[in-house]
Design a protein around this motif. Structure first.
Motif, PDB file in Angstrom:
ATOM      1  N   GLU A 294       0.824  -1.208   0.000  1.00 12.13           N
ATOM      2  CA  GLU A 294       0.000   0.000   0.000  1.00 12.13           C
ATOM      3  C   GLU A 294       0.866   1.269   0.000  1.00 12.13           C
ATOM      4  O   GLU A 294       0.519   2.275  -0.615  1.00 12.13           O
ATOM      5  CB  GLU A 294      -0.921  -0.007   1.207  1.00 12.13           C
ATOM      6  N   LEU A 295       2.007   1.179   0.692  1.00 14.66           N
ATOM      7  CA  LEU A 295       2.852   2.353   0.813  1.00 14.66           C
ATOM      8  C   LEU A 295       3.552   2.692  -0.505  1.00 14.66           C
ATOM      9  O   LEU A 295       3.560   3.850  -0.933  1.00 14.66           O
ATOM     10  CB  LEU A 295       3.902   2.114   1.909  1.00 14.66           C
ATOM     11  N   VAL A 296       4.118   1.694  -1.176  1.00 17.64           N
ATOM     12  CA  VAL A 296       4.879   1.947  -2.401  1.00 17.64           C
ATOM     13  C   VAL A 296       4.081   1.654  -3.655  1.00 17.64           C
ATOM     14  O   VAL A 296       4.541   1.885  -4.771  1.00 17.64           O
ATOM     15  CB  VAL A 296       6.179   1.111  -2.402  1.00 17.64           C
ATOM     16  N   TYR A 297       2.883   1.142  -3.488  1.00 18.29           N
ATOM     17  CA  TYR A 297       1.994   0.788  -4.594  1.00 18.29           C
ATOM     18  C   TYR A 297       2.685  -0.147  -5.590  1.00 18.29           C
ATOM     19  O   TYR A 297       2.670   0.051  -6.795  1.00 18.29           O
ATOM     20  CB  TYR A 297       1.474   2.042  -5.310  1.00 18.29           C
ATOM     21  N   GLU A 298       3.311  -1.173  -5.036  1.00 18.80           N
ATOM     22  CA  GLU A 298       3.920  -2.224  -5.836  1.00 18.80           C
ATOM     23  C   GLU A 298       3.633  -3.568  -5.174  1.00 18.80           C
ATOM     24  O   GLU A 298       3.615  -3.663  -3.944  1.00 18.80           O
ATOM     25  CB  GLU A 298       5.441  -2.030  -5.939  1.00 18.80           C
ATOM     26  N   PRO A 299       3.389  -4.599  -5.963  1.00 21.91           N
ATOM     27  CA  PRO A 299       3.138  -5.927  -5.383  1.00 21.91           C
ATOM     28  C   PRO A 299       4.314  -6.395  -4.548  1.00 21.91           C
ATOM     29  O   PRO A 299       5.472  -6.114  -4.872  1.00 21.91           O
ATOM     30  CB  PRO A 299       2.922  -6.813  -6.605  1.00 21.91           C
ATOM     31  N   GLN A 300       4.009  -7.118  -3.493  1.00 19.82           N
ATOM     32  CA  GLN A 300       5.041  -7.643  -2.603  1.00 19.82           C
ATOM     33  C   GLN A 300       4.893  -9.165  -2.502  1.00 19.82           C
ATOM     34  O   GLN A 300       3.778  -9.687  -2.449  1.00 19.82           O
ATOM     35  CB  GLN A 300       4.928  -7.019  -1.208  1.00 19.82           C
ATOM     36  N   ASP A 370       0.548 -14.922 -12.603  1.00 15.69           N
ATOM     37  CA  ASP A 370      -0.403 -13.821 -12.686  1.00 15.69           C
ATOM     38  C   ASP A 370       0.270 -12.489 -12.376  1.00 15.69           C
ATOM     39  O   ASP A 370      -0.064 -11.455 -12.945  1.00 15.69           O
ATOM     40  CB  ASP A 370      -1.561 -14.049 -11.715  1.00 15.69           C
ATOM     41  N   PHE A 371       1.221 -12.533 -11.428  1.00 14.90           N
ATOM     42  CA  PHE A 371       1.924 -11.299 -11.084  1.00 14.90           C
ATOM     43  C   PHE A 371       2.710 -10.757 -12.286  1.00 14.90           C
ATOM     44  O   PHE A 371       2.713  -9.565 -12.561  1.00 14.90           O
ATOM     45  CB  PHE A 371       2.881 -11.550  -9.913  1.00 14.90           C
ATOM     46  N   ASN A 372       3.374 -11.643 -13.029  1.00 15.66           N
ATOM     47  CA  ASN A 372       4.123 -11.202 -14.198  1.00 15.66           C
ATOM     48  C   ASN A 372       3.213 -10.556 -15.238  1.00 15.66           C
ATOM     49  O   ASN A 372       3.568  -9.554 -15.858  1.00 15.66           O
ATOM     50  CB  ASN A 372       4.869 -12.387 -14.811  1.00 15.66           C
ATOM     51  N   GLN A 373       2.018 -11.142 -15.400  1.00 14.32           N
ATOM     52  CA  GLN A 373       1.054 -10.566 -16.342  1.00 14.32           C
ATOM     53  C   GLN A 373       0.593  -9.188 -15.851  1.00 14.32           C
ATOM     54  O   GLN A 373       0.477  -8.242 -16.616  1.00 14.32           O
ATOM     55  CB  GLN A 373      -0.143 -11.504 -16.500  1.00 14.32           C
ATOM     56  N   TRP A 374       0.346  -9.099 -14.526  1.00 17.76           N
ATOM     57  CA  TRP A 374      -0.086  -7.814 -13.948  1.00 17.76           C
ATOM     58  C   TRP A 374       0.989  -6.752 -14.139  1.00 17.76           C
ATOM     59  O   TRP A 374       0.710  -5.612 -14.475  1.00 17.76           O
ATOM     60  CB  TRP A 374      -0.373  -8.019 -12.465  1.00 17.76           C
ATOM     61  N   SER A 375       2.265  -7.151 -13.960  1.00 18.14           N
ATOM     62  CA  SER A 375       3.360  -6.206 -14.114  1.00 18.14           C
ATOM     63  C   SER A 375       3.431  -5.679 -15.542  1.00 18.14           C
ATOM     64  O   SER A 375       3.664  -4.489 -15.767  1.00 18.14           O
ATOM     65  CB  SER A 375       4.686  -6.880 -13.738  1.00 18.14           C
ATOM     66  N   SER A 376       3.235  -6.571 -16.523  1.00 21.53           N
ATOM     67  CA  SER A 376       3.282  -6.156 -17.918  1.00 21.53           C
ATOM     68  C   SER A 376       2.182  -5.151 -18.235  1.00 21.53           C
ATOM     69  O   SER A 376       2.399  -4.154 -18.918  1.00 21.53           O
ATOM     70  CB  SER A 376       3.141  -7.379 -18.830  1.00 21.53           C
ATOM     71  N   GLU A 377       0.995  -5.393 -17.687  1.00 24.13           N
ATOM     72  CA  GLU A 377      -0.122  -4.482 -17.905  1.00 24.13           C
ATOM     73  C   GLU A 377       0.154  -3.124 -17.291  1.00 24.13           C
ATOM     74  O   GLU A 377      -0.191  -2.084 -17.856  1.00 24.13           O
ATOM     75  CB  GLU A 377      -1.401  -5.086 -17.327  1.00 24.13           C
ATOM     76  N   GLN A 378       0.791  -3.133 -16.105  1.00 25.12           N
ATOM     77  CA  GLN A 378       1.107  -1.867 -15.447  1.00 25.12           C
ATOM     78  C   GLN A 378       2.115  -1.056 -16.255  1.00 25.12           C
ATOM     79  O   GLN A 378       1.996   0.160 -16.400  1.00 25.12           O
ATOM     80  CB  GLN A 378       1.664  -2.119 -14.042  1.00 25.12           C
ATOM     81  N   VAL A 379       3.120  -1.745 -16.818  1.00 27.54           N
ATOM     82  CA  VAL A 379       4.126  -1.048 -17.628  1.00 27.54           C
ATOM     83  C   VAL A 379       3.481  -0.434 -18.854  1.00 27.54           C
ATOM     84  O   VAL A 379       3.742   0.718 -19.228  1.00 27.54           O
ATOM     85  CB  VAL A 379       5.253  -2.022 -18.033  1.00 27.54           C
ATOM     86  N   ALA A 380       2.600  -1.196 -19.501  1.00 27.42           N
ATOM     87  CA  ALA A 380       1.916  -0.690 -20.695  1.00 27.42           C
ATOM     88  C   ALA A 380       1.049   0.509 -20.364  1.00 27.42           C
ATOM     89  O   ALA A 380       1.021   1.514 -21.085  1.00 27.42           O
ATOM     90  CB  ALA A 380       1.076  -1.801 -21.311  1.00 27.42           C
ATOM     91  N   GLU A 381       0.349   0.434 -19.238  1.00 28.97           N
ATOM     92  CA  GLU A 381      -0.533   1.527 -18.827  1.00 28.97           C
ATOM     93  C   GLU A 381       0.270   2.778 -18.529  1.00 28.97           C
ATOM     94  O   GLU A 381      -0.087   3.893 -18.932  1.00 28.97           O
ATOM     95  CB  GLU A 381      -1.345   1.104 -17.600  1.00 28.97           C
ATOM     96  N   ASN A 382       1.395   2.621 -17.821  1.00 28.58           N
ATOM     97  CA  ASN A 382       2.216   3.777 -17.486  1.00 28.58           C
ATOM     98  C   ASN A 382       2.849   4.406 -18.727  1.00 28.58           C
ATOM     99  O   ASN A 382       3.022   5.618 -18.814  1.00 28.58           O
ATOM    100  CB  ASN A 382       3.320   3.367 -16.510  1.00 28.58           C
ATOM    101  N   THR A 383       3.185   3.564 -19.731  1.00 27.49           N
ATOM    102  CA  THR A 383       3.774   4.075 -20.974  1.00 27.49           C
ATOM    103  C   THR A 383       2.766   4.901 -21.757  1.00 27.49           C
ATOM    104  O   THR A 383       3.068   5.979 -22.282  1.00 27.49           O
ATOM    105  CB  THR A 383       4.274   2.915 -21.839  1.00 27.49           C
ATOM    106  N   ASP A 384       1.529   4.396 -21.809  1.00 30.69           N
ATOM    107  CA  ASP A 384       0.486   5.083 -22.558  1.00 30.69           C
ATOM    108  C   ASP A 384       0.161   6.440 -21.948  1.00 30.69           C
ATOM    109  O   ASP A 384      -0.127   7.407 -22.643  1.00 30.69           O
ATOM    110  CB  ASP A 384      -0.784   4.240 -22.615  1.00 30.69           C
ATOM    111  N   THR A 385       0.169   6.531 -20.665  1.00 26.05           N
ATOM    112  CA  THR A 385      -0.224   7.768 -19.991  1.00 26.05           C
ATOM    113  C   THR A 385       0.968   8.624 -19.614  1.00 26.05           C
ATOM    114  O   THR A 385       0.829   9.658 -18.969  1.00 26.05           O
ATOM    115  CB  THR A 385      -1.018   7.439 -18.712  1.00 26.05           C
ATOM    116  N   ASN A 386       2.200   8.107 -19.975  1.00 26.12           N
ATOM    117  CA  ASN A 386       3.439   8.838 -19.695  1.00 26.12           C
ATOM    118  C   ASN A 386       3.631   9.090 -18.205  1.00 26.12           C
ATOM    119  O   ASN A 386       4.055  10.147 -17.788  1.00 26.12           O
ATOM    120  CB  ASN A 386       3.475  10.168 -20.471  1.00 26.12           C
ATOM    121  N   GLN A 387       3.237   8.043 -17.425  1.00 29.70           N
ATOM    122  CA  GLN A 387       3.406   8.138 -15.969  1.00 29.70           C
ATOM    123  C   GLN A 387       4.432   7.086 -15.568  1.00 29.70           C
ATOM    124  O   GLN A 387       4.156   5.898 -15.612  1.00 29.70           O
ATOM    125  CB  GLN A 387       2.091   7.880 -15.234  1.00 29.70           C
TER     126      GLN A 387
END
Length: 412
Positions: A294-300, A370-387
């Motif tokens: 919750e603090l770093v907003y990254e899966p643990q 599932d975590f690896n798939q989630w990570s890929s989606e997060q990278v794609a989302e951040n790239t699209d929104t430039n975040q």
């Protein structure tokens, strides 16, 4: 009930040997005796135990912690002592809340003589008499074998008594005893002869061992010359149970009841109890990872070694200290109660439960795939929104966490 003054109560409040000439045993001899009796009860897997000469009921405290025990009986001649300390045979307050037992325990404390054949003690699985027989007058001692081995006929019986040959280390003169109420203190040969007579008459086998050694005693002295401070005889039933017409008749119910109580118990199956306790322990062990996610907003990744589960007393009792039971229950119910958790084994052979914790995700955690798939989606989302900053994502979604509070909670 009229008190039988011919049979004094055994004193178990403190170890008599510990107060003689500053002799010290480690651990104290009385604890060694209690531990030996408890080990016998556990290894024999008995369902019922009767302790003669229970006095202050301290041995009953140890026996009642055997969770599969169904009946516990304490017997002593001292009515006043039992009324003062009989509460120790009763359940504690927390046992009504936690209910650590799967099976209901019936605990009773009776006032009466070991010479009497009370019908309520017939067929008890185990009998113990710890430092009792040396307090008995000859007429009562003579009836002990009949009561224990002839009438009750337990599967296992444990009797301890002082070793008279050890008294030389207390600086005693010949004929001097350790306690004013002792009527005798047998040598190892005398005790063996008494035990053999009991076995030959009633169909038991016996194994005699020594308890309580001093640090300076050599191996030869311990095993041959002197022995230990106390000697213990473990009797096991050799013959089948007798037919009803062959059995010794009881004297009725002569003992006075001091305590008669039923323990609270949990009606859930053992598997259900283990599942619920495992779920609780997993929630405790993954708490820090949840806060960090919750603090770093990254899966643990929360790794929980199976040995770590033994640090939780209730669960340890339920599985009897065997982590294999954790693995068995997990495999049985992995898709139901333990969804999102994996059982892994590292190179050293250490097995652990693994759970991926996602930030602000109340649904069951996924596996590593599932975590690896989630990570890929997060990278794609951040790239699209430039975040590129996960902290920005966390802030923009109004998911602010008081970092100081988190640190305090993690520390607790």
């Amino acid at each position: 009930m009229t008190e039988n003054t011919s049979e004094p109560s055994a004193e178990v409040d403190k170890d008599d040997e510990e107060s003689v000439n500053n002799i010290r045993f480690s651990p104290p001899v009385f604890r060694q005796r209690y531990s030996a009796a408890l080990d016998v009860a556990k290894k024999s897997k008995v369902k019922s135990v009767a302790d003669f000469g229970c006095a202050e009921c301290k041995m009953l405290i140890m026996y009642k912690n055997i969770l599969n025990l169904e009946r516990l009986v304490g017997v002593d001649i001292d009515q006043e002592l039992l009324r003062l300390h009989g509460y120790r045979a009763k359940p504690l307050m927390h046992e009504f809340i936690v209910k650590p037992r799967n099976i209901q325990l019936h605990a009773q404390v009776f006032c009466g003589s070991i010479a009497n054949l009370d019908d309520r003690l017939r067929d008890v699985d185990m009998v113990s008499a710890i430092e009792l027989i040396e307090h008995l007058y000859p007429d009562v001692l003579e009836k002990v074998p009949k009561t224990i081995f002839g009438f009750i006929r337990p599967k296992v019986a444990l009797i301890t008594t002082p070793n008279g040959e050890f008294n030389k280390y207390f600086g005693f003169s010949p004929g001097q005893f350790r306690h004013w109420d002792h009527k005798f203190e047998w040598s190892r040969e005398q005790f063996k002869q008494w035990c053999d007579n009991c076995c030959n008459k009633y169909g038991y086998d016996v194994e005699i061992s020594q308890i309580g050694f001093l640090g300076f005693q050599s191996k030869e002295d311990r095993e041959q010359v002197t022995g230990g401070c106390s000697q213990m005889a473990l009797f096991t039933l050799k013959h089948q149970q007798l037919e009803e017409e062959e059995r010794i008749k009881s004297d009725g119910q002569l003992y006075e009841t001091i305590v008669d109580v039923l323990y609270p118990f949990d009606e859930r199956s053992q598997t259900q109890r283990i599942i619920h306790e495992m779920s609780y322990v997993i929630s405790r062990l993954t708490r820090e990872s949840e806060l960090l996610a919750e603090l770093v907003y990254e899966p643990q990744k929360a790794v929980m070694p199976l040995e770590k589960f033994l640090e939780f007393p209730i669960l340890k009792q339920q599985i009897e200290g065997d982590v294999q039971m954790l693995e068995d229950v997990f495999k049985l119910r992995a898709t139901a109660e333990f969804a999102g958790i994996e059982l892994v084994c590292d190179e050293s052979g250490c097995k652990s439960f693994v759970k991926w914790i996602h930030p602000y995700d109340n649904s069951p955690s996924e596996t590593e795939e599932d975590f690896n798939q989630w990570s890929s989606e997060q990278v794609a989302e951040n790239t699209d929104t430039n975040q590129c900053s996960t902290v920005d994502v966390w802030s923009n979604n109004a998911r602010q966490v008081d970092e100081a509070d988190v640190k305090i909670e993690m520390g607790s």
